[in-house]
Design a protein around this motif. Structure first.
Motif: not given
Length: 582
Positions: A278-292, A482-492
């Motif tokens: 997977s590209p990096t974003f595939g791993y990223d979106i999976c990690a982000r989809r895990i909720s408590a 772009e990566w730095a701005i993505e760290q602001l809340p609400g961006f991907k």
């Protein structure tokens, strides 16, 4: 017993066929050999449930029958057959039908969630004009758009009724290893829409080298959601498993986009799954989809996943670590990560990290990346470092060089342009001698257009030369902004495009287009200032910040951000930002 009550069985991971590591002259020969065994392709729905098993033996038989249909329709060796690359048995059979007929299959993209109908029709029409196919084949659901794109260019057919027409039996052409196997449209916009022409010999050499580095073979099983119109999906996850006699389980790309955790569910359910990329974003979106509320340990079992490949975009160590942090409880091992570097012009893989080493980063002083060198003029300013991921050594048959802008080979740890030569490098861009000469030297060196450096034989990629933002003699990589701005809340990833513009005063300045979801004017003002502060902290300069509506930024055929197109559309007025006071 009713057929509906008979459980579908996937193709096996093991069979009695002797393993051959892509040791064939042509890809048709590779399919013929794989067809002697029981392995094959397996297609799953959005819930990761098996809907069709497609043994390589069945694929080969279907492809040969369909090749007769192509021949009966006047397709001859060297003709192009364009195919909408929908993940499924129909595309696979049509692709190999073109191979058996001696034609060049040309995978074309599916529509994306952005751009709309007219943008897709124009994209397909542009690629059809480039490759001049004998015909274009499409699944039923997309046929009206494909027919519109092909108007005045070539016949268009819905592939189901097209291949249902009986055709006379005749001998199929015999390919040789130096023939073109297929045309691949690179997802990048630098040379778009030039088709990358890949020979059978180059393809199989690259597939063998790729498998050697991953120690892939009998007992492995691949899981993939990657699109078949992109080199990592087509070559890495369709042709590579077939040429190495490995069964593979597929999730359609659009299903992954809707339910990304289905990818991990499929790996977990299949107890033999060992390889997945997977590209990096595939791993990223999976990690982000895990909720408590999700019990990772109960829901997933990733303990047998031995090669978790990374490639196709910049590898971000922070993202990969976040994935490890989330899925360690499911048995995922950080050592499974396998960074790599490649591009369609080199068939697929240029370099691969040694197995078991995982993500290895090199901290580079940002002054090195910016080209400023020397010591700090202000000793109070802290030194900032950027983590560059080790993408491993060249695959067998390839050589990598790093050169300065004037073509001189530079020493280790010196950033320059990445050049590659050897088995796997493209024959050229289809019917475009000028573009081929610009990218490929007479002695076979490919200018990748990427910037990087070597260290002890390993390649570290820092960005695309064409994307570099140069302000006051200093280089800034848009990915970092772009990566730095993505760290602001609400961006991907994909929400921001950074590039350089000339301001009304005649000065060069960084500009960022940011997809904004809030309609509140005050919130937009706060957001603009937060973005300016972030960019100022990175570049030391003020930047132009433009907030644009969601789904505005253009993407390449593989879904990557197209900075050059975003810049062009912004400067031409095609992209209209929100009014500052609105």
């Amino acid at each position: 017993m009713s057929k509906s009550l008979i459980a579908l069985a996937p193709t096996p991971t093991f069979d009695a066929l002797a393993y051959r590591r892509a040791a064939f002259d042509t890809v048709g020969e590779a399919l013929d050999y794989a067809a002697l065994g029981e392995k094959g392709m397996n297609f799953h729905d959005a819930r990761a449930d098996l809907v069709r098993a497609y043994p390589y033996a069945e694929l080969a038989a279907d492809a040969r029958v369909r090749a007769l249909r192509l021949l009966a329709d006047g397709v001859r060796p060297g003709d192009r057959v364009a195919l909408i690359a929908e993940t499924g048995a129909d595309f696979a059979a049509a692709f190999f039908a073109a191979i058996y007929a001696g034609a060049y299959p040309v995978p074309l993209p599916l529509p994306t969630s952005f751009g709309g109908r007219e943008a897709y029709v124009e994209q397909i029409a542009t690629q059809l004009r480039s490759c001049e196919p004998k015909l274009v084949l499409s699944p039923e659901g997309l046929f009206p758009m494909v027919e519109q794109a092909a108007a005045g260019l070539c016949p268009a057919h819905d592939w189901t009724p097209y291949f249902a027409v009986p055709s006379p039996v005749t001998d199929l052409p015999e390919a040789v290893k130096t023939d073109i196997a297929y045309l691949q449209y690179s997802s990048g916009s630098t040379r778009f829409p030039h088709g990358v022409a890949v020979t059978h010999e180059a393809l199989l050499a690259n597939l063998a080298g790729h498998a050697y580095c991953m120690e892939a073979g009998d007992g492995d099983r691949v899981v993939s959601w990657l699109p078949w119109y992109h080199d990592m999906g087509l070559v890495g996850c369709m042709l590579a498993p077939l040429a190495n006699q490995i069964s593979v389980d597929y999730l359609a790309t659009e299903d992954f986009a809707r339910r990304p955790l289905s990818w991990l569910t499929l790996i977990s359910r299949n107890k033999d799954a060992t390889l997945s990329y997977s590209p990096t974003f595939g791993y990223d979106i999976c990690a982000r989809r895990i909720s408590a509320s999700i019990d990772v340990k109960e829901r997933f079992d990733l303990s047998r996943w031995r090669v978790a490949g990374n490639g196709a975009d910049m590898i971000r160590p922070e993202v990969m670590q976040a994935f490890v942090d989330v899925f360690d409880a499911a048995g995922f091992k950080a050592s499974a990560f396998l960074p790599s570097y490649g591009l369609a012009e080199a068939t697929l893989a240029v370099s691969i990290m040694p197995l078991g080493e995982g993500i290895v980063s090199d901290l580079i002083d940002e002054r090195t990346l910016s080209g400023s060198g020397g010591g700090r003029t202000d000793k109070r300013q802290p030194t900032r470092f950027r983590a560059i991921v080790n993408c491993g050594k060249a695959v067998p048959g390839l050589t990598i060089e790093i050169r300065s802008e004037d073509g001189v080979i530079v020493p280790d740890r010196k950033i320059g342009r990445v050049f590659v030569r050897g088995l796997g490098v493209m024959a050229g861009y289809f019917r475009d001698e000028e573009a081929t000469r610009a990218a490929l030297s007479p002695d076979g060196w490919l200018d990748t257009g990427d910037m990087g450096y070597l260290s002890a034989g390993s390649i570290f990629i820092v960005g695309r030369a064409k994307d570099m933002i140069i302000i006051n003699g200093k280089n800034h990589w848009p990915q970092d902004i772009e990566w730095a701005i993505e760290q602001l809340p609400g961006f991907k990833a994909g929400d921001i495009a950074a590039f350089a513009i000339t301001t009304p005063s005649g000065e060069e300045a960084p500009a960022v287009l940011v997809q904004c979801r809030t309609t509140n004017v005050d919130e937009r003002a706060v957001l603009r200032e937060a973005i300016r502060s972030k960019v100022r902290a990175i570049t030391g300069m003020a930047c132009v910040v433009e907030l644009v509506p969601p789904r505005t930024l253009p993407k390449t055929s593989s879904g990557k951000l197209s900075r050059s197109k975003a810049r062009s559309q912004y400067l031409s007025g095609e992209i209209q930002p929100f009014d500052v006071a609105a």
